[in-house]
Design a protein around this motif. Structure first.
Motif, mmCIF file in Angstrom:
data_model
loop_
_atom_site.group_PDB
_atom_site.id
_atom_site.type_symbol
_atom_site.label_atom_id
_atom_site.label_comp_id
_atom_site.label_asym_id
_atom_site.label_seq_id
_atom_site.Cartn_x
_atom_site.Cartn_y
_atom_site.Cartn_z
ATOM 1 N N ASN A 37 -5.347 -1.631 -114.944
ATOM 2 C CA ASN A 37 -3.994 -2.156 -114.758
ATOM 3 C C ASN A 37 -2.930 -1.155 -115.185
ATOM 4 O O ASN A 37 -1.775 -1.251 -114.747
ATOM 5 C CB ASN A 37 -3.821 -3.463 -115.531
ATOM 6 C CG ASN A 37 -4.637 -4.587 -114.923
ATOM 7 O OD1 ASN A 37 -4.915 -4.579 -113.726
ATOM 8 N ND2 ASN A 37 -5.019 -5.560 -115.733
ATOM 9 N N ARG A 38 -3.302 -0.206 -116.067
ATOM 10 C CA ARG A 38 -2.319 0.793 -116.498
ATOM 11 C C ARG A 38 -2.142 1.916 -115.478
ATOM 12 O O ARG A 38 -1.209 2.717 -115.592
ATOM 13 C CB ARG A 38 -2.729 1.377 -117.857
ATOM 14 C CG ARG A 38 -2.491 0.420 -119.021
ATOM 15 C CD ARG A 38 -2.535 1.162 -120.341
ATOM 16 N NE ARG A 38 -3.866 1.672 -120.623
ATOM 17 C CZ ARG A 38 -4.788 1.031 -121.359
ATOM 18 N NH1 ARG A 38 -4.489 -0.154 -121.860
ATOM 19 N NH2 ARG A 38 -5.971 1.567 -121.582
ATOM 20 N N ILE A 39 -3.023 1.986 -114.485
ATOM 21 C CA ILE A 39 -2.899 3.029 -113.455
ATOM 22 C C ILE A 39 -1.827 2.594 -112.456
ATOM 23 O O ILE A 39 -1.917 1.516 -111.873
ATOM 24 C CB ILE A 39 -4.252 3.254 -112.759
ATOM 25 C CG1 ILE A 39 -5.306 3.725 -113.780
ATOM 26 C CG2 ILE A 39 -4.102 4.276 -111.630
ATOM 27 C CD1 ILE A 39 -6.691 3.885 -113.184
ATOM 28 N N ASP A 43 -3.334 6.041 -105.019
ATOM 29 C CA ASP A 43 -4.298 7.044 -104.558
ATOM 30 C C ASP A 43 -5.423 7.254 -105.574
ATOM 31 O O ASP A 43 -6.580 7.484 -105.199
ATOM 32 C CB ASP A 43 -3.582 8.373 -104.293
ATOM 33 C CG ASP A 43 -2.609 8.270 -103.136
ATOM 34 O OD1 ASP A 43 -2.828 7.389 -102.280
ATOM 35 O OD2 ASP A 43 -1.634 9.040 -103.100
ATOM 36 N N VAL A 44 -5.077 7.173 -106.863
ATOM 37 C CA VAL A 44 -6.108 7.327 -107.908
ATOM 38 C C VAL A 44 -7.127 6.194 -107.809
ATOM 39 O O VAL A 44 -8.353 6.414 -107.878
ATOM 40 C CB VAL A 44 -5.437 7.363 -109.298
ATOM 41 C CG1 VAL A 44 -6.501 7.416 -110.394
ATOM 42 C CG2 VAL A 44 -4.506 8.559 -109.406
ATOM 43 N N LEU A 45 -6.644 4.964 -107.624
ATOM 44 C CA LEU A 45 -7.561 3.839 -107.489
ATOM 45 C C LEU A 45 -8.396 3.959 -106.217
ATOM 46 O O LEU A 45 -9.579 3.589 -106.197
ATOM 47 C CB LEU A 45 -6.755 2.526 -107.467
ATOM 48 C CG LEU A 45 -6.026 2.163 -108.758
ATOM 49 C CD1 LEU A 45 -5.180 0.924 -108.554
ATOM 50 C CD2 LEU A 45 -7.001 1.928 -109.898
ATOM 51 N N ASP A 46 -7.778 4.478 -105.157
ATOM 52 C CA ASP A 46 -8.514 4.647 -103.911
ATOM 53 C C ASP A 46 -9.647 5.669 -104.074
ATOM 54 O O ASP A 46 -10.768 5.464 -103.581
ATOM 55 C CB ASP A 46 -7.545 5.099 -102.820
ATOM 56 C CG ASP A 46 -8.126 4.880 -101.436
ATOM 57 O OD1 ASP A 46 -9.239 4.331 -101.353
ATOM 58 O OD2 ASP A 46 -7.467 5.256 -100.446
ATOM 59 N N LYS A 47 -9.388 6.763 -104.791
ATOM 60 C CA LYS A 47 -10.440 7.741 -105.033
ATOM 61 C C LYS A 47 -11.552 7.178 -105.920
ATOM 62 O O LYS A 47 -12.739 7.440 -105.718
ATOM 63 C CB LYS A 47 -9.851 8.991 -105.670
ATOM 64 C CG LYS A 47 -8.919 9.773 -104.736
ATOM 65 C CD LYS A 47 -8.324 10.988 -105.440
ATOM 66 C CE LYS A 47 -7.386 11.752 -104.505
ATOM 67 N NZ LYS A 47 -6.748 12.915 -105.183
ATOM 68 N N THR A 52 -17.302 5.178 -106.757
ATOM 69 C CA THR A 52 -18.210 4.223 -107.384
ATOM 70 C C THR A 52 -19.053 3.519 -106.338
ATOM 71 O O THR A 52 -18.646 3.335 -105.190
ATOM 72 C CB THR A 52 -17.420 3.192 -108.204
ATOM 73 O OG1 THR A 52 -18.347 2.312 -108.855
ATOM 74 C CG2 THR A 52 -16.508 2.371 -107.322
ATOM 75 N N THR A 53 -20.245 3.117 -106.721
ATOM 76 C CA THR A 53 -21.157 2.363 -105.857
ATOM 77 C C THR A 53 -21.519 1.013 -106.449
ATOM 78 O O THR A 53 -22.179 0.218 -105.783
ATOM 79 C CB THR A 53 -22.439 3.172 -105.622
ATOM 80 O OG1 THR A 53 -23.053 3.489 -106.890
ATOM 81 C CG2 THR A 53 -22.136 4.460 -104.869
ATOM 82 N N ALA A 64 -7.404 -4.526 -108.961
ATOM 83 C CA ALA A 64 -6.323 -3.721 -109.542
ATOM 84 C C ALA A 64 -5.394 -3.180 -108.467
ATOM 85 O O ALA A 64 -4.169 -3.127 -108.649
ATOM 86 C CB ALA A 64 -6.917 -2.571 -110.357
ATOM 87 N N MET A 65 -5.960 -2.782 -107.306
ATOM 88 C CA MET A 65 -5.120 -2.295 -106.207
ATOM 89 C C MET A 65 -4.225 -3.394 -105.670
ATOM 90 O O MET A 65 -3.038 -3.172 -105.386
ATOM 91 C CB MET A 65 -5.998 -1.731 -105.098
ATOM 92 C CG MET A 65 -6.754 -0.469 -105.470
ATOM 93 S SD MET A 65 -7.887 0.102 -104.169
ATOM 94 C CE MET A 65 -6.700 0.587 -102.916
#
Length: 367
Positions: A37-39, A43-47, A52-53, A64-65
């Motif tokens: 939630n602090r991000i 784009d960071v969340l998308d990467k 992750t799998t 979060a997105m």
């Protein structure tokens, strides 16, 4: 000879805290909701989502997105309201006089806490410096927020209404003129009502004729005008209207939307749209429809009908990112059902079409 059994001794760890450290390391390696939630960069969340799998981690990142996009939308709405208020205050500041503004907010929440409705009423009264003119302005804004049980979808609808009235207070002669005009308008209204009443009474007093008599009179009129005996079959055929006359019904709208989807996905592999249920079960139709408008969002050639969950995730997330279309359908429900509910699919396609119209990617007769 009896042999004494010696108890088995577990090999001691070189460090007694090794197990605790391993658990602590595993706990730290997992994603934390507060850290996500602090991000503030999408784009960071998308990467992170691409790297992750783990299913649980992907679910947390997607939540979060969605919350980040909702916060950005709320921030834009707040900034827009602030700009509107500043513009109104600047416009009113140029006028001489006293201004009074009153704002009341009323919120209502459902019993289970899943829905919340907010109504904001702003009243502004402006009086000129000489006291001869008074302006009254009322602005109503209502918002409705509803969250589903899974917490994945949020619906936000905002409606605004604006009303304004002004009153001029002058001499006794001005007030007499105003009262005279009001009386004249009332007299005209009463006169129109009296005329309508007369017409109604006249229609009720006319003799009633049966349908056969009316048909016979019409045939005689046609015979006199044409000069020959009319053909009843031809006459009935001439006055018939087509079934498509008037406003299209729900079935025709549904068929038009289905034809639109079929036209936009023509040529895509593994896509054959025949209905709003089984034709969308593997997610390929959703991906083809989104890819037709946003080809840079993902590579369609890498998708397969067997990977249904991935197809739904790609289609829904791309539609939300590029078209601002909310995720009305849940991926888990779509994977669990072999033939999804056609009403849910039809509603989602309608919402996607509406978002495309708002972005100007689809042209309508009104636009």
């Amino acid at each position: 000879v009896e042999q004494h059994q010696t108890p088995r001794v577990e090999p001691e760890l070189p460090n007694g805290m090794e197990k605790v450290q391993v658990k602590e390391l595993e706990r730290r390696s997992k994603l934390n909701v507060e850290e996500l939630n602090r991000i503030e960069d999408e784009d960071v969340l998308d990467k992170m989502l691409d790297r992750t799998t783990d299913f649980e981690e992907r679910r947390l990142i997607r939540n979060a997105m969605r919350e980040l996009r909702q916060r950005k939308r709320d921030q834009r709405e707040k900034e827009r309201d602030q700009r509107l208020q500043e513009m109104k205050s600047q416009a009113m500041a140029g006028r001489a006089g006293n201004a009074t503004e009153t704002t009341t907010t009323q919120s209502t929440q459902s019993a289970d806490g899943s829905a919340r409705s907010t109504v904001t009423k702003t009243e502004r009264v402006i009086q000129s410096s000489d006291g001869t003119k008074t302006s009254h302005t009322t602005t109503m804004e209502s918002s409705y927020v509803k969250r589903s049980d899974s917490g994945n979808s949020t619906f936000l609808q905002t409606k605004s209404s604006y009303s304004s009235s002004s009153k001029k207070t002058g001499s006794i002669f001005d007030r007499e003129d105003e009262s005279a005009s009001r009386q004249s308008s009332l007299a005209a209204l009463e006169r129109r009502q009296a005329e309508k009443k007369k017409e109604l009474m006249k229609a009720q007093s006319l003799p009633k004729t049966s349908a056969s008599q009316a048909r016979k009179a019409m045939m005689e009129k046609l015979q006199k005008e044409g000069g020959s005996s009319p053909n009843p079959a031809a006459a009935s055929t001439a006055v018939q209207r087509s079934s498509s006359f008037g406003v299209p019904n729900a079935n025709s709208i549904k068929q038009m939307l289905l034809d639109w989807c079929r036209a936009k996905t023509r040529g895509y592999e593994h896509v054959d749209i025949q209905n709003f249920s089984s034709s969308w079960s593997d997610g390929m139709a959703f991906c083809a429809l989104v890819h037709n408008f946003f080809p840079e969002a993902f590579d369609y050639s890498q998708l397969t009908p067997q990977n249904r969950r991935h197809n739904f995730e790609v289609a829904f997330s791309s539609a939300e990112k590029h078209a601002d279309c909310p995720q009305l359908l849940d991926v888990e429900d779509m994977v669990r059902m072999r033939e999804p509910d056609w009403k849910c699919v039809y509603t989602y396609i309608q919402e996607f079409y509406r978002c495309l119209v708002q972005k100007g990617l689809v042209k309508t007769k009104k636009s």
